[in-house]
Design a protein around this motif. Sequence first.
Motif, PDB file in Angstrom:
ATOM      1  N   SER A  18       0.828  -1.208   0.000  1.00  0.00           N
ATOM      2  CA  SER A  18       0.000   0.000   0.000  1.00  0.00           C
ATOM      3  C   SER A  18       0.866   1.262   0.000  1.00  0.00           C
ATOM      4  CB  SER A  18      -0.969   0.006   1.195  1.00  0.00           C
ATOM      5  OG  SER A  18      -0.273  -0.063   2.422  1.00  0.00           O
ATOM      6  N   LYS A  22       0.616   4.016  -2.946  1.00  0.00           N
ATOM      7  CA  LYS A  22       0.259   5.390  -2.569  1.00  0.00           C
ATOM      8  C   LYS A  22       1.342   6.382  -2.994  1.00  0.00           C
ATOM      9  CE  LYS A  22      -1.207   8.325   1.222  1.00  0.00           C
ATOM     10  NZ  LYS A  22      -0.237   9.389   0.912  1.00  0.00           N
ATOM     11  N   ASP A  28      -4.880   5.008  -1.900  1.00  0.00           N
ATOM     12  CA  ASP A  28      -4.735   4.526  -0.526  1.00  0.00           C
ATOM     13  C   ASP A  28      -5.392   3.154  -0.388  1.00  0.00           C
ATOM     14  OD1 ASP A  28      -4.384   4.198   2.155  1.00  0.00           O
ATOM     15  OD2 ASP A  28      -5.829   5.722   2.777  1.00  0.00           O
ATOM     16  N   LEU A  29      -4.573   2.126  -0.256  1.00  0.00           N
ATOM     17  CA  LEU A  29      -5.062   0.755  -0.121  1.00  0.00           C
ATOM     18  C   LEU A  29      -4.836   0.189   1.275  1.00  0.00           C
ATOM     19  CD1 LEU A  29      -3.672  -0.670  -3.494  1.00  0.00           C
ATOM     20  CD2 LEU A  29      -6.036  -0.015  -3.022  1.00  0.00           C
ATOM     21  N   LYS A  32      -7.681  -1.793   2.525  1.00  0.00           N
ATOM     22  CA  LYS A  32      -8.352  -2.541   1.455  1.00  0.00           C
ATOM     23  C   LYS A  32      -7.788  -3.961   1.324  1.00  0.00           C
ATOM     24  CE  LYS A  32     -10.699   1.126   0.050  1.00  0.00           C
ATOM     25  NZ  LYS A  32     -12.172   1.218   0.130  1.00  0.00           N
ATOM     26  N   LYS A  33      -7.456  -4.577   2.444  1.00  0.00           N
ATOM     27  CA  LYS A  33      -6.817  -5.901   2.420  1.00  0.00           C
ATOM     28  C   LYS A  33      -7.674  -6.916   1.654  1.00  0.00           C
ATOM     29  CE  LYS A  33      -4.725  -9.309   5.576  1.00  0.00           C
ATOM     30  NZ  LYS A  33      -5.539 -10.507   5.308  1.00  0.00           N
ATOM     31  N   ILE A  36      -7.798  -6.176  -2.148  1.00  0.00           N
ATOM     32  CA  ILE A  36      -6.547  -6.536  -2.828  1.00  0.00           C
ATOM     33  C   ILE A  36      -6.478  -8.040  -3.016  1.00  0.00           C
ATOM     34  CG2 ILE A  36      -4.028  -6.506  -2.691  1.00  0.00           C
ATOM     35  CD1 ILE A  36      -4.306  -3.986  -0.920  1.00  0.00           C
ATOM     36  N   LEU A  74      -7.391  -3.068  -9.234  1.00  0.00           N
ATOM     37  CA  LEU A  74      -7.642  -2.498  -7.913  1.00  0.00           C
ATOM     38  C   LEU A  74      -8.553  -1.281  -7.920  1.00  0.00           C
ATOM     39  CD1 LEU A  74      -4.062  -2.814  -6.390  1.00  0.00           C
ATOM     40  CD2 LEU A  74      -6.027  -4.322  -6.030  1.00  0.00           C
ATOM     41  N   THR A  75      -8.716  -0.642  -9.070  1.00  0.00           N
ATOM     42  CA  THR A  75      -9.492   0.610  -9.095  1.00  0.00           C
ATOM     43  C   THR A  75     -10.620   0.595 -10.111  1.00  0.00           C
ATOM     44  OG1 THR A  75      -8.004   1.662 -10.708  1.00  0.00           O
ATOM     45  CG2 THR A  75      -7.455   1.909  -8.381  1.00  0.00           C
ATOM     46  N   TYR A 222     -10.334   6.882  -3.882  1.00  0.00           N
ATOM     47  CA  TYR A 222      -9.206   5.980  -3.673  1.00  0.00           C
ATOM     48  C   TYR A 222      -8.051   6.642  -2.917  1.00  0.00           C
ATOM     49  CZ  TYR A 222     -11.565   3.141  -7.198  1.00  0.00           C
ATOM     50  OH  TYR A 222     -12.492   2.396  -7.890  1.00  0.00           O
TER      51      TYR A 222
END
Length: 271
Positions: A18, A22, A28-29, A32-33, A36, A74-75, A222
């Motif tokens: 992350s 970033k 920002d992950l 977001k475990k 992902i 992821l997005t 995000y």
Amino acid sequence: MNSNDFIQLTDQELRDFSLFVKSRYGIDLSKKKQLIESRMQKVFTERKIKNFTDYFNLIKKSDQNEVTVMLNKLTTNHTYFMREAKHYEFMKEFIMPQWEKNNRDRNLRIWSAGCSTGEEAYTTVMVLKDYFAFQNWDYRLLATDISAKALESAQKAVYHKDALSGIPPSWARKYFVRNDDNYFALSDDIRKEVIFRRLNLMEPFSFAKPFDLIFCRNVMIYFDQPTKNMLTKKFYDVLKPGGFLFIGHSETIQHGIAEFNYIKPSIYQKG
């Protein structure tokens, strides 16, 4: 790797991964475990990756194509024509009459930042073309995204019928050609008005002239708050005085970040 194996992130891998994403892309992950883990499993199977550390090492030394695959996974954000239609209603009722009255050179600069597969930019062109019919206005749009795959799809401009469900029937007849039962191709009359470019919003902006209107909708969801604030200031700096910023309806700009005037939810104007 067996297709039935589910690869999990360790806490350290999550922190490393992350932080990398970033620092490079502003996304920002850190919380977001599960996202992902779930979205990357197919990539791991295809790449025969055994754990996130190996994948992270692959990303750090890979070309942009591999990074693009990761960012797409992821997005991914569902989009369609006339999404958040109240923005276009506000344009027709408030902004475009102002432009018609005050913009003597009839030249507009509009930016779709985070344009995904192009529906937002193309919708904007159709709104402008509908309003300024038979008037000689120059309103080519700049549309940018970090994803090369999304931009390639946007330039092809072939869409599933479901993406067209929100547009007026007259637009569907005028601006689209049926490819088959499920897909429609956008007319060159609309496509030619949009310029697509790859752009990472975390990098410095270098535009020759300021914009009248910027769309950045459902992109900052995000980002963490400091990154949102930084990007908001960058948008402010590249808008004309009186220019507008449209963000997603679920998004807000913190009070006091740049000198934006709050107009209504998700609509801000440069003072």
